[in-house]
Design an enzyme around this catalytic site. Structure first.
Site, short mmCIF file in Angstrom:
data_model
loop_
_atom_site.label_atom_id
_atom_site.label_comp_id
_atom_site.label_asym_id
_atom_site.label_seq_id
_atom_site.Cartn_x
_atom_site.Cartn_y
_atom_site.Cartn_z
N GLU A 18 0.86 -1.19 0.00
CA GLU A 18 0.00 0.00 0.00
C GLU A 18 0.90 1.23 0.00
O GLU A 18 1.86 1.28 0.76
CB GLU A 18 -0.90 0.03 1.25
N GLY A 26 3.49 2.44 10.70
CA GLY A 26 3.39 1.75 11.99
C GLY A 26 3.07 0.28 11.77
O GLY A 26 3.61 -0.60 12.41
N HIS A 84 -6.54 -1.64 15.40
CA HIS A 84 -6.73 -0.83 14.18
C HIS A 84 -6.55 -1.71 12.93
O HIS A 84 -7.38 -1.69 12.02
CB HIS A 84 -5.71 0.33 14.18
N GLU A 85 -5.46 -2.48 12.90
CA GLU A 85 -5.19 -3.30 11.71
C GLU A 85 -6.21 -4.43 11.56
O GLU A 85 -6.59 -4.79 10.45
CB GLU A 85 -3.77 -3.88 11.75
N HIS A 123 -9.38 -3.36 9.81
CA HIS A 123 -9.27 -3.31 8.36
C HIS A 123 -9.58 -4.66 7.70
O HIS A 123 -9.88 -4.70 6.52
CB HIS A 123 -7.85 -2.93 7.94
#
Length: 882
Positions: free
Chosen positions: A149, A289, A325-326, A329
């Site tokens: 990405e 991160g 957070h990941e 996704h």
């Protein structure tokens, strides 16, 4: 397709990639060979096929298709590259007939580069005996992984590298026998390679996804494992944390969070986690991160690893949040992906909000929303109050512009407006709408409007109407309050930190949830949102009122000066988030010239007895900004040092140096913050204790400094100990085995007090001692230090060609270094000098960062000129300055 996007031709559409990577040269020139067979639909007859490649060498391309009963195969007669747009075109002698199924087979060569993008290598020093097959040169060992990405899959293999060209994947890789390979899916089979001492590992068929989410890695890996508690298709899912050999035990915190978060999101989204496994991998060199590759999530080591015995507690919070957070996704972004990069904010803004929601679910005692208000929102406000800001949703012509949009506007303003919307609709209703949206677009692509439609349907409100200005317009409002007996009138206008908003800049009317608490019990006054420029709220108990309860609205409030004084007497009625919001708003009003710095300082005096870490964090960061702005005036600077010292002294004494067995996370963080502040402001007993502990630590007593106080002690030691202390921390950087040790040492070395040491630090850092991923910590720590700030700019000017060469392989790194190193200056001369220096350069890839720097420095300079005399007067009148 809209013409504002520069995209690949739509003659063909991929449906599956069969990718093989082999013949890897681990060592110069770090090349590998690959073949990819792409299943295509030829949608209309064409003589050429264009896809993306970057820094790849294509050997040959051939298309085989079945048109009617005849199968035909044809080699490309010409292969041409468009370097600038990172494209490769295969031309065929005969037109390719329209066909539902054709296969494009390409053989190519790529490089496992050192730029933290594409398929790349990371070096590390092993802590235990490594496996035989591991790649090494001297002391350095290597692991290999991918970062695609936003648009770097094309650096690893030829592909249609756009988010809405989803396809399924089959992948295999040839690696040394005793190493481990990972990819999005689990291992399917391992067979012996023709190459001596090697094996070929192939993986299960992966479902349709965007190219940027494909991932693979190999190295000397080991893992720890746990399982989800929920069952998926009758089975618990394996969740693993992989590290290079010797580090796996430090993955326990992440592992214990990850399996719980997978179950939590499967519940709240009402969709089971879609893949058969979850792997989390620590990568030694990493530009961001973490990266949410589907089923194989990669992290920089400090965002995944945590050692209970030696890590600073602040990393506990970071690890749990980044893991959540990941994982968010995996549904929002991976299962359903934005249609194009202009809607990246939705991916990141949502994962940020829901990531904190999951952390709050696991750790209600951390008060993460208070943390979000002081860290996330204030940072978003700061960037969005610049004239050079941009709307949350920005047009992106091509994928090459994307990287600069991965900024605090997309992540932090994005998540702030999502939090505002969720608070207004109610979190339950909001999550129901999100679940409906995910179900409707599974394995596909969607747009922001699709989410608004699902939320409107779930809530019965017109979400599009009130969210549109927040997403499509630049900036945010300040609500200015005027009081009359029993009522308040409010007026919204755009807020700029530089002040002086022109009518052309103030044309937006935002939908603003007013969130009014009033009266002796601070109860909700239940008032309608503000949807016009000005309005009056009647029947208000003005003995006490507070707008924007718990700071869920993304706006600033400008209160009458007297009201701020009144509120400072009833701080006990305010929530943690309310207090943080009041401090942040008051400080911002002073910067913009809507309020004054003395009013902020008077308000802050009321916080001397505060007992909450997050409130202290906001007070002290706002105060640091004030000190930084006026640092060039010796008398004012000294007065502000005294002011800060007096403010924190009692609280620092009270919290003390020792950690009790039952101290909670927030208390420990407050202790570290107060000790660091008091020590750096010159509090004698704090400096003495820090120096004593530092000396004992250097003398071999590794328990002399509590892990969470290393940062405070190192900084105080470096500030007061000259070259000797600086060298000692530098040595700590070089020898530490703590996962966070390097980051802490770098931010502490920035507290040197002489230009010579600052220069020494920069040249040492750039002569190969500091990993490229961490150089921004060097620039940022020095620029935050007004004593040596000028040395950073001098160094950038003298060494710019070298900096560009070293950092420019990955523009994210160069942009971040320049932005954090240059945004603290406070004079118009400096702003002009920076502008003049970059004027005739090609600033592609970091031009947005420079615009932010120029705007920020101009604002700092304006603020300094406007308020320096009133601050001096106030400090003299209150006995802080002589």
């Amino acid at each position: 397709m809209s013409s504002d996007r520069d995209i690949l031709p739509s003659d063909v559409k991929p449906s599956n990639y069969g990718l093989s990577i082999f013949d890897l040269k681990v060592g110069e020139p770090w090349t590998y060979q690959g073949t990819v067979a792409i299943d295509l639909e030829v949608k209309k007859s064409t003589k050429s096929i264009t896809l993306n490649t970057f820094k790849l060498k294509v050997h040959s391309a051939e298309l085989s298709s079945e048109a009617g009963k005849t199968a035909s195969s044809t080699k490309a007669s010409d292969i041409s590259y468009d370097e600038k747009n990172q494209r490769c075109t295969f031309t065929f002698d005969q037109a390719l007939p329209k066909s539902p199924k054709a296969v494009l087979s390409i053989s190519f060569e790529g490089t496992m580069n050192g730029d933290m993008a594409g398929f790349y290598r990371s070096k590390y020093k092993p802590t235990v005996e490594p496996s035989k097959g591991v790649a090494k040169d001297g002391e350095n060992h290597y692991m290999f992984s991918t970062q695609f990405e936003s648009s770097d899959a094309r650096r690893a293999f030829p592909c249609f590298d756009e988010p809405n060209l989803k396809a399924s994947f089959d992948f295999d890789i040839e690696i040394p026998d005793d190493l481990v390979a990972l990819s999005n899916m689990g291992e399917k089979e391992v067979k012996k390679s023709k190459k001596e001492g090697h094996k070929i590992v192939s993986f299960e068929h992966a479902p349709p996804m965007s190219t940027y989410l494909l991932a693979w890695a190999f190295g000397d890996f080991e893992y720890i494992e746990d399982f989800t508690r929920r069952k998926y298709n009758g089975k618990a899912l394996p969740v693993r944390v992989y590290t290079t050999r010797g580090l796996k035990e430090q993955g326990k915190l992440a592992l214990e969070s990850a399996h719980q978060v997978v179950d939590y999101f499967s519940e709240v989204f009402r969709i089971d986690y879609p893949l058969p496994k979850v792997d989390l991998l620590a990568v030694h060199e990493f530009s961001h991160g973490a990266m949410e590759n589907w089923g194989l999530i990669t992290y920089r080591t400090t965002a995944l690893l945590f050692d209970e015995a030696v890590s600073d507690q602040k990393y506990r919070n970071r690890v749990v949040y980044v893991v959540a957070h990941e994982l968010a996704h995996q549904w929002f972004g991976n299962l359903v992906t934005m249609d194009w990069w202009n809607e990246l904010w939705l991916n990141e803004g949502f994962a940020t909000w829901v990531g904190w929601l999951a952390v709050d679910h696991l750790h209600p005692d951390w008060d993460v929303w208070g943390q979000f208000v002081t860290e996330g929102m204030q940072m978003a406000f700061q960037l969005d109050s610049l004239r050079t800001s941009h709307p949350i949703e920005v047009p992106v012509r091509n994928a090459l512009e994307v990287d600069q949009i991965f900024d605090h506007i997309s992540y932090l303003k994005g998540s702030s407006v999502i939090r505002m919307l969720a608070a207004h609709l109610g979190v339950k209703v909001f999550l129901k709408g999100v679940g409906d949206y995910l179900q409707a677009h599974t394995y596909g692509n969607a747009r922001t409007s699709d989410l608004w439609d699902a939320l409107s349907k779930a809530s019965g409100e017109d979400v599009t109407a009130f969210m549109d200005p927040w997403i499509r317009k630049i900036g945010f409002p300040v609500v200015t309050v005027a009081e009359e007996p029993g009522q308040i009138s409010v007026k919204q206008s755009r807020f700029l930190s530089a002040g002086e908003v022109t009518p052309e800049e103030d044309e937006t009317t935002w939908w603003i949830p007013i969130g009014l608490k009033t009266g002796p019990q601070a109860t909700d006054a239940k008032r309608e949102p503000l949807t016009v420029k000005e309005d009056t709220y009647r029947d208000i108990d003005t003995s006490f009122y507070k707008l924007n309860a718990d700071q869920t609205g993304f706006y600033r409030t400008n209160l009458p000066p007297q009201r701020l004084v009144e509120l400072s007497k009833s701080l006990d009625k305010l929530s943690v988030s309310d207090k943080i919001g009041l401090v942040g708003d008051a400080a911002a009003m002073a910067i913009a010239g809507e309020g004054t710095t003395p009013a902020v300082l008077s308000f802050m005096e009321g916080f001397a007895t505060e007992t909450n870490y997050l409130v202290w964090s906001e007070v002290l960061s706002s105060l640091a900004k004030i000190r930084s702005t006026f640092s060039s005036d010796a008398q004012v600077s000294e007065g502000l040092r005294h002011f800060t010292l007096k403010l924190v002294t009692a609280a620092t004494h009270k919290v003390g140096w020792s950690f009790g067995p039952h101290d909670d996370y927030l208390l420990g963080q407050m202790r570290a913050l107060l000790i660091a502040t008091a020590g750096l402001m010159g509090h004698e007993s704090t400096v003495a204790e820090a120096q004593k502990e530092f000396k004992a630590y250097l003398g071999g007593d590794k328990k002399a400094i509590h892990p969470s106080l290393r940062s405070a002690v190192y900084k105080i030691a470096v500030k007061n100990g000259g070259a000797e202390a600086y060298k000692a921390v530098q040595n700590e950087f070089l020898t530490t085995t703590a996962v966070d040790g390097k980051e802490l040492a770098l931010s502490s070395m920035g507290f040197v007090q002489s230009q010579e040491l600052a220069k020494e630090y920069l040249s040492w850092a750039f002569s190969g001692n500091v990993a490229i991923q961490d150089v921004h910590t060097v620039g940022g720590s020095l620029s935050g230090n007004s004593k040596v700030r000028d040395a950073v700019w001098a160094y950038v000017k003298e060494n710019f060609p070298m900096l560009h060469k070293k950092l420019g392989g990955n523009m994210v790194v160069l942009e971040r270094f320049l932005r954090v190193s240059l945004n603290k200056f406070t004079s118009f001369e400096m702003e002009e000098d920076i502008e003049a220096f970059f004027k005739d350069k090609d600033n592609a890839g970091y031009d947005r960062g420079l615009a932010v720097v120029n705007d920020t420095v101009k604002g700092n300079a304006r603020y300094r000129e406007r308020d320096v005399e009133v601050v001096r007067e106030w400090l003299l009148a209150h006995g802080y300055a002589k």
